[in-house]
Each structure stands twice: as C-alpha cells, then as structure tokens.
Write a protein that holds these residues in place. Structure first.
Motif, PDB file in Angstrom:
ATOM      1  N   SER A 167      -7.042   8.299 -89.491  1.00 50.08           N
ATOM      2  CA  SER A 167      -6.076   7.880 -90.448  1.00 50.08           C
ATOM      3  C   SER A 167      -6.459   6.935 -91.866  1.00 50.08           C
ATOM      4  CB  SER A 167      -4.752   7.110 -89.708  1.00 50.08           C
ATOM      5  OG  SER A 167      -4.951   5.926 -89.658  1.00 50.08           O
ATOM      6  N   LEU A 168      -7.561   6.294 -91.514  1.00 51.48           N
ATOM      7  CA  LEU A 168      -8.074   5.451 -92.486  1.00 51.48           C
ATOM      8  C   LEU A 168      -9.281   6.178 -93.169  1.00 51.48           C
ATOM      9  CD1 LEU A 168      -7.962   2.034 -90.628  1.00 51.48           C
ATOM     10  CD2 LEU A 168      -6.317   2.791 -92.493  1.00 51.48           C
ATOM     11  N   ALA A 169      -9.362   7.414 -93.166  1.00 52.14           N
ATOM     12  CA  ALA A 169     -10.528   8.285 -93.586  1.00 52.14           C
ATOM     13  C   ALA A 169     -10.689   7.942 -95.159  1.00 52.14           C
ATOM     14  CB  ALA A 169     -10.294   9.553 -93.375  1.00 52.14           C
ATOM     15  N   GLU A 170      -9.593   7.844 -95.871  1.00 50.89           N
ATOM     16  CA  GLU A 170      -9.774   7.642 -97.205  1.00 50.89           C
ATOM     17  C   GLU A 170      -9.065   6.050 -97.313  1.00 50.89           C
ATOM     18  OE1 GLU A 170     -10.822   9.576 -99.539  1.00 50.89           O
ATOM     19  OE2 GLU A 170     -11.115  10.971 -97.813  1.00 50.89           O
ATOM     20  N   PRO A 171      -9.654   5.338 -98.437  1.00 52.78           N
ATOM     21  CA  PRO A 171      -9.303   3.900 -98.829  1.00 52.78           C
ATOM     22  C   PRO A 171      -7.559   4.039 -99.352  1.00 52.78           C
ATOM     23  CG  PRO A 171     -11.415   4.662 -99.899  1.00 52.78           C
ATOM     24  CD  PRO A 171     -10.813   5.854 -99.239  1.00 52.78           C
ATOM     25  N   LEU A 172      -7.151   2.749 -98.834  1.00 53.85           N
ATOM     26  CA  LEU A 172      -5.848   2.600 -99.331  1.00 53.85           C
ATOM     27  C   LEU A 172      -5.836   1.508-100.509  1.00 53.85           C
ATOM     28  CD1 LEU A 172      -4.129   2.073 -95.747  1.00 53.85           C
ATOM     29  CD2 LEU A 172      -4.164   3.867 -97.093  1.00 53.85           C
ATOM     30  N   MET A 173      -4.719   1.189-100.976  1.00 55.68           N
ATOM     31  CA  MET A 173      -4.746   0.733-102.333  1.00 55.68           C
ATOM     32  C   MET A 173      -4.340  -0.960-102.001  1.00 55.68           C
ATOM     33  SD  MET A 173      -1.654   2.903-104.668  1.00 55.68           S
ATOM     34  CE  MET A 173      -1.831   1.489-105.477  1.00 55.68           C
ATOM     35  N   VAL A 174      -4.286  -1.263-100.649  1.00 57.67           N
ATOM     36  CA  VAL A 174      -3.995  -2.754-100.173  1.00 57.67           C
ATOM     37  C   VAL A 174      -4.911  -3.005 -98.927  1.00 57.67           C
ATOM     38  CG1 VAL A 174      -1.669  -2.525-100.895  1.00 57.67           C
ATOM     39  CG2 VAL A 174      -2.221  -1.767 -98.734  1.00 57.67           C
ATOM     40  N   PRO A 175      -5.285  -3.989 -98.584  1.00 62.15           N
ATOM     41  CA  PRO A 175      -6.313  -4.376 -97.352  1.00 62.15           C
ATOM     42  C   PRO A 175      -5.457  -3.745 -96.166  1.00 62.15           C
ATOM     43  CG  PRO A 175      -6.054  -6.165 -98.829  1.00 62.15           C
ATOM     44  CD  PRO A 175      -4.944  -5.158 -99.310  1.00 62.15           C
ATOM     45  N   VAL A 176      -6.522  -3.437 -95.428  1.00 61.25           N
ATOM     46  CA  VAL A 176      -5.997  -3.016 -94.051  1.00 61.25           C
ATOM     47  C   VAL A 176      -6.329  -4.224 -93.061  1.00 61.25           C
ATOM     48  CG1 VAL A 176      -6.493  -1.377 -91.910  1.00 61.25           C
ATOM     49  CG2 VAL A 176      -6.436  -0.515 -94.308  1.00 61.25           C
ATOM     50  N   VAL A 177      -5.161  -4.456 -92.085  1.00 63.06           N
ATOM     51  CA  VAL A 177      -5.194  -5.781 -91.241  1.00 63.06           C
ATOM     52  C   VAL A 177      -5.356  -5.186 -89.791  1.00 63.06           C
ATOM     53  CG1 VAL A 177      -4.179  -7.658 -90.507  1.00 63.06           C
ATOM     54  CG2 VAL A 177      -4.113  -7.115 -92.841  1.00 63.06           C
TER      55      VAL A 177
END
Length: 289
Positions: free
Chosen positions: A114-124
């Motif tokens: 699900s995290l294969a592509e970067p998100l616009m906010v930090p992942v915690v």
C-alpha cells in the motif's frame, strides 16, 4: 504465509481467509476504524488530526489495553492493499497531518504494498515496540516517523502484564533500527516530518520500571536525537487486579517527570495526570474503512 513477522516466531499459517498465530489475524490487513485522530502528540495531529488507521490484532496481550475490542477480540474489516491506499488518500483529503498506522506489524507485507508510491504526508509506524529489526528494515524509505512504545525495561511486569518477558530485548533493538533509518528527529512548523518518538505509559506501582526505561533512553540517545512522550493516561479496566485497579497517583507521575528531567530528557512531551480518560479511545465501528 508461515508467519515469523514478530518476536513470537509463531510459524503459524496465515492466509487471506485463514487467521492464525498469536495475533489471531489473516495475512490481509484487518482494520476497525480510519479517522482524523486528535489525541496523538501535537507534532502528529496538526490542525485537523492524524490520519489514523486502527488495525486489528496484536502481538502483545496487554491486560490493560484500551483498544481490546480490536487488539484481542477480533473486531474489524478485511482490506486489500488497494483499499488501504484509498483510505490514506481519503484521510489526506480531509486534512490529515500524517498517516498514522496503529499496530501494523503483523500486516507488514500488505502494508508495504500500500506504500509503494510516496504519500504527500509522513507515514507513522505506531507500534507496541515488540518488533524484529529485520522486518523493520523492509520499511526503510517507506516510513518517515516511528512511534514505538517502550513499555517495559523489567521482565517481571513485561511478562505479567503483556505476556512478553523478553520485551526489552526486542524493543530496544527495534528502536535502534528505527533510529538508524530516520536519524535525529526533524520538525517543520511544529510538525514531525521524520524521526523517532518513543512513548512510555506509566503504570501504577511500577515506578522502577519507568525509571529503567528513562535510563535506557537517556544513556542511548543524545539531546536532539529522539523525542520522548511520558504518558499518564493509564485507565483501569473492569476486573483489573492489584495496582492496576487504580490510576497513577499525582505523586507517581511527579516522580517520573522529575526523574526524566534529572536524566536530561527535555525533547518531548508530558501529559496532565487527568489525561486518563476513556473518551480518548474511539468507537471501533468500522467507519472510514
């Protein structure tokens, strides 16, 4: 999956349709709520809240767990990696300051998808701290902020309260791996963009355990390396026994804060003792998932 994702090393069979192992969950993620959560540390919530996904199951058996319906009683809905990705985007659209993954360890492979592509906010990565460093290494570059508990330094309470007498052995090694990945914490406009924030919940009658936790943090990290959150929100559960039948006293919390200060830990957070309120636990009614 023959599962050895966590220090339990169950070797249990977990598939999309078959739950198993200590966590009692299938291989696909199960979650009970996704929401903007206002009760994380201020550097994670921002103006609108942390975009929090509460996963079901856990590799600990904390007898005082406030999330028991999902951690130990199986409440939740099965999700695909694609649906998880949609949930992240829905939370970001609502103004989430971060994507806060609560108790994710036993679903690591699908969460990675699900995290294969970067998100616009930090992942915690918000975990109980009972982790294997080699599994955490798979997350490098995908997770920007680690939010581990450091519940215990002493094997007695770790075994009695969470069924994990070896907790400190694994949690400290996990935290060192987390710090290796992120380096010293970085704040921008009051928000945590990367780094490690270690949480410790003071338990009634267990001040010596708290002191030993603080000792390890103070001896291991320099000022500016990690953030430390000293929590007072322990809430007695029905049927609790011994010291766990009561809240942390004013004297216990003052002693813990004083010890932390004397050890030179100034980067982080403390709570008002009145923070021990059940209202801080959300309804796990499958909304948002």
């Amino acid at each position: 999956m023959i599962c050895n994702l966590c220090p339990r090393n169950c070797g249990a069979e977990r598939t999309e349709t078959k739950a198993g192992g200590f966590c009692r969950e299938p291989s696909v993620p199960v979650a009970a709520r996704a929401m903007l959560h206002q009760w994380e540390e201020p550097c994670l919530t921002g103006e609108h809240g942390a975009g929090t996904v509460f996963f079901s199951g856990c590799n600990l058996r904390c007898c005082f767990c406030q999330n028991r319906p999902i951690s130990q009683e199986g409440v939740g809905k099965r999700l695909t990696a694609e649906r998880l990705r949609e949930i992240y985007q829905e939370l970001i659209a609502q103004g989430a300051a971060c994507i806060d993954l609560v108790t994710p360890t036993h679903f690591t492979p699908v969460i990675l998808e699900s995290l294969a592509e970067p998100l616009m906010v930090p992942v915690v990565w918000n975990s109980g701290g009972y982790e294997k460093p080699e599994i955490l290494r798979l997350l490098e570059g995908k997770v920007q902020v680690y939010l581990p508990d450091l519940k215990y330094a002493l094997p007695g309470p770790a075994g009695a309260y969470s069924g994990a007498a070896d907790y400190f052995h694994w949690a400290t090694r996990a935290i060192l791996e987390m710090f290796r990945q992120t380096g010293p914490y970085r704040l921008e406009d009051g928000l945590l963009r990367s780094g490690v924030l270690i949480r410790h919940l003071i338990l009634p009658g267990e001040l010596e355990n708290t002191r030993r936790v603080i000792d390890w943090v103070a001896e291991t990290f320099r000022p500016g390396d990690v953030l430390f959150s000293l929590m007072s929100q322990y809430t007695p559960r029905p049927g609790a026994e011994g010291n766990l039948r009561r809240h942390v006293t004013r004297g216990e919390y003052a002693a813990a804060v004083g010890y932390m200060t004397n050890c030179g830990i100034t980067d982080g957070f403390t709570q008002e003792r009145t923070s021990a309120k059940e209202e801080y636990t959300p309804d796990f009614d499958l909304r948002g998932v």
